[in-house]
Design an enzyme around this catalytic site. Structure first.
Site, PDB file in Angstrom:
ATOM      1  N   ASP A 129       0.830  -1.201   0.000  1.00  0.00           N
ATOM      2  CA  ASP A 129       0.000   0.000   0.000  1.00  0.00           C
ATOM      3  C   ASP A 129       0.866   1.253   0.000  1.00  0.00           C
ATOM      4  OD1 ASP A 129      -2.672   1.329   2.136  1.00  0.00           O
ATOM      5  OD2 ASP A 129      -2.361   1.413  -0.043  1.00  0.00           O
ATOM      6  N   ASP A 165      -3.305  -2.963  -2.459  1.00  0.00           N
ATOM      7  CA  ASP A 165      -4.390  -1.981  -2.458  1.00  0.00           C
ATOM      8  C   ASP A 165      -4.300  -1.124  -3.734  1.00  0.00           C
ATOM      9  OD1 ASP A 165      -5.362   0.909  -0.471  1.00  0.00           O
ATOM     10  OD2 ASP A 165      -6.590  -0.557  -1.544  1.00  0.00           O
ATOM     11  N   ASN A 166      -5.418  -0.522  -4.128  1.00  0.00           N
ATOM     12  CA  ASN A 166      -5.452   0.505  -5.187  1.00  0.00           C
ATOM     13  C   ASN A 166      -5.053   0.057  -6.580  1.00  0.00           C
ATOM     14  OD1 ASN A 166      -3.864   2.102  -2.578  1.00  0.00           O
ATOM     15  ND2 ASN A 166      -5.952   2.706  -3.173  1.00  0.00           N
ATOM     16  N   LYS A 170       2.637   3.355  -5.721  1.00  0.00           N
ATOM     17  CA  LYS A 170       2.089   2.304  -6.594  1.00  0.00           C
ATOM     18  C   LYS A 170       3.115   1.777  -7.603  1.00  0.00           C
ATOM     19  CE  LYS A 170      -1.066   3.347  -3.948  1.00  0.00           C
ATOM     20  NZ  LYS A 170      -1.034   2.609  -2.661  1.00  0.00           N
ATOM     21  N   GLU A 196     -11.420   4.288  -0.597  1.00  0.00           N
ATOM     22  CA  GLU A 196     -11.788   4.590   0.785  1.00  0.00           C
ATOM     23  C   GLU A 196     -12.606   5.889   0.871  1.00  0.00           C
ATOM     24  OE1 GLU A 196      -8.737   3.800  -0.268  1.00  0.00           O
ATOM     25  OE2 GLU A 196      -7.252   5.269   0.311  1.00  0.00           O
TER      26      GLU A 196
HETATM   27  C1  LIG Z   1      10.060   4.197  -1.785  1.00  0.00           C
HETATM   28  C2  LIG Z   1       9.330   3.012  -1.247  1.00  0.00           C
HETATM   29  C3  LIG Z   1       8.736   3.329   0.071  1.00  0.00           C
HETATM   30  N1  LIG Z   1       9.326   2.882   1.196  1.00  0.00           N
HETATM   31  C4  LIG Z   1       8.752   3.139   2.388  1.00  0.00           C
HETATM   32  N2  LIG Z   1       7.615   3.857   2.569  1.00  0.00           N
HETATM   33  C5  LIG Z   1       7.029   4.321   1.464  1.00  0.00           C
HETATM   34  C6  LIG Z   1       7.551   4.085   0.178  1.00  0.00           C
HETATM   35  N3  LIG Z   1       6.727   4.670  -0.733  1.00  0.00           N
HETATM   36  C7  LIG Z   1       5.743   5.256  -0.027  1.00  0.00           C
HETATM   37  N4  LIG Z   1       5.911   5.062   1.293  1.00  0.00           N
HETATM   38  C8  LIG Z   1       5.017   5.498   2.353  1.00  0.00           C
HETATM   39  O1  LIG Z   1       3.788   4.800   2.139  1.00  0.00           O
HETATM   40  C9  LIG Z   1       2.696   5.721   2.146  1.00  0.00           C
HETATM   41  C10 LIG Z   1       2.324   6.027   0.736  1.00  0.00           C
HETATM   42  C11 LIG Z   1       1.277   5.446   0.189  1.00  0.00           C
HETATM   43  C12 LIG Z   1       0.907   5.745  -1.236  1.00  0.00           C
HETATM   44  N5  LIG Z   1      -0.522   5.567  -1.341  1.00  0.00           N
HETATM   45  C13 LIG Z   1      -1.189   6.273  -2.228  1.00  0.00           C
HETATM   46  O2  LIG Z   1      -0.642   7.042  -3.016  1.00  0.00           O
HETATM   47  C14 LIG Z   1      -2.674   6.168  -2.227  1.00  0.00           C
HETATM   48  C15 LIG Z   1      -3.398   7.158  -2.890  1.00  0.00           C
HETATM   49  C16 LIG Z   1      -4.773   7.136  -2.902  1.00  0.00           C
HETATM   50  C17 LIG Z   1      -5.513   8.215  -3.612  1.00  0.00           C
HETATM   51  C18 LIG Z   1      -4.943   9.474  -3.742  1.00  0.00           C
HETATM   52  C19 LIG Z   1      -5.643  10.485  -4.385  1.00  0.00           C
HETATM   53  C20 LIG Z   1      -6.912  10.244  -4.891  1.00  0.00           C
HETATM   54  F1  LIG Z   1      -7.595  11.236  -5.501  1.00  0.00           F
HETATM   55  C21 LIG Z   1      -7.473   9.003  -4.760  1.00  0.00           C
HETATM   56  C22 LIG Z   1      -6.771   7.986  -4.122  1.00  0.00           C
HETATM   57  C23 LIG Z   1      -5.483   6.120  -2.233  1.00  0.00           C
HETATM   58  C24 LIG Z   1      -4.753   5.121  -1.576  1.00  0.00           C
HETATM   59  O3  LIG Z   1      -5.402   4.110  -0.912  1.00  0.00           O
HETATM   60  C25 LIG Z   1      -3.366   5.136  -1.560  1.00  0.00           C
HETATM   61  O4  LIG Z   1      -2.701   4.120  -0.918  1.00  0.00           O
HETATM   62  C26 LIG Z   1       3.227   6.956   2.826  1.00  0.00           C
HETATM   63  O5  LIG Z   1       3.131   6.814   4.216  1.00  0.00           O
HETATM   64  C27 LIG Z   1       4.662   6.963   2.333  1.00  0.00           C
HETATM   65  O6  LIG Z   1       5.498   7.717   3.177  1.00  0.00           O
HETATM   66 MG   LIG Z   2      -4.047   2.522  -0.425  1.00  0.00          MG
END
Ligand SMILES: CCc1ncnc2c1ncn2[C@@H]1O[C@H](/C=C/CNC(=O)c2cc(-c3ccc(F)cc3)cc(O)c2O)[C@@H](O)[C@H]1O
Ligand SMILES: [Mg+2]
Length: 214
Positions: free
Chosen positions: A141, A169-170, A144, A199
């Site tokens: 999650d 997810d997603n 992506k 969500e």
């Molecule tokens: C480098 C590797 C790596 N290593 C370690 N931690 C990492 C990492 N890369 C990322 N993180 C952390 O993970 C989390 C990011 C998660 C990214 N998730 C979405 O982008 C997402 C977006 C929507 C959405 C957005 C906008 C909309 F309009 C609709 C839907 C909905 C969803 O459920 C979503 O999961 C944060 O805590 C990052 O700090």
């Molecule tokens: Mg997600």
């Protein structure tokens, strides 16, 4: 400097949730994020699908990629048997510390370990530094476009065994096309799609389960 959204989520949990009660922490976050400020927690609709898949798998060692505020870590950890544990990787220090507090309020700190750093740096350390043999369950999650490369990395590091479950997810919104292409065209994975909604929104989304066949 005014607070971040994630800090406000922590405030509402520490003020309204029942200490030691994971369900009340989840309800509190879902209520806040559906009524006041949307946030990217897996949420209650996809969360129910996640619950069923975790209960069916009854995993001993779980890896989560992308802790954020800890909502899905709590969702998963609350279902784990006594000795089971969840390792969750988060590279944003503010999110990691907020998640730590929220997980503590849920009373799940003894089951959940937050590993601060980039997934591509931490995954290769899991065996030696974190005494992981193989992973029973992985919840993806995080960013992506990292789903596919990190899946390859997990396999290369020998962290997957026959029956290891990946749940992403997603895969519809925001979407993880490279990941879907990779696992669906790969005989080493048995894939299932779980259509749902983003969500707290009416937007279509889905989760993808990919079982590693060894
Ligand atoms: C480098 C590797 C790596 N290593 C370690 N931690 C990492 C990492 N890369 C990322 N993180 C952390 O993970 C989390 C990011 C998660 C990214 N998730 C979405 O982008 C997402 C977006 C929507 C959405 C957005 C906008 C909309 F309009 C609709 C839907 C909905 C969803 O459920 C979503 O999961 C944060 O805590 C990052 O700090
Ligand atoms: Mg997600």
């Amino acid at each position: 400097m005014d607070q971040s959204k994630e800090q406000r989520i922590l405030n509402t949990v520490s003020y309204n949730a029942v200490k030691g009660d994971p369900e009340s922490v989840m309800k509190c976050i879902d209520k806040y994020c559906s009524q006041y400020e949307w946030a990217m927690n897996v949420g209650d609709e996809k969360g129910l699908i996640l619950d069923k898949i975790v209960e069916e798998a009854d995993p001993s060692v779980v890896l989560e990629l992308g802790t954020y505020c800890g909502y899905s870590a709590i969702r998963i950890a609350r279902l784990l048997k006594p000795k089971a544990r969840l390792l969750t990787i988060e590279f944003n220090p503010e999110f990691a510390s907020i998640a730590k507090e929220i997980i503590d309020i849920a009373g799940l700190s003894d089951k959940v370990t937050i590993l601060e750093g980039h997934s591509e740096d931490i995954i290769p350390q899991l065996k030696k530094k974190y005494e992981v043999e193989t992973l029973d369950f992985v919840f993806l999650d995080h960013w992506k476009e990292r789903y596919a490369p990190d899946t390859v990395l997990l396999e290369e590091c020998g962290l997957l065994r026959k029956g290891s479950i990946l749940l992403a997810d997603n895969v519809v919104f925001p979407g993880a096309p490279e990941f879907l292409k990779y696992v669906r065209n790969n005989q080493r994975f048995e894939c299932t799609s779980y259509p749902s909604h983003l969500e707290y929104m009416q937007v279509e989304d889905a989760m993808e389960k990919a079982v590693y066949l060894g």
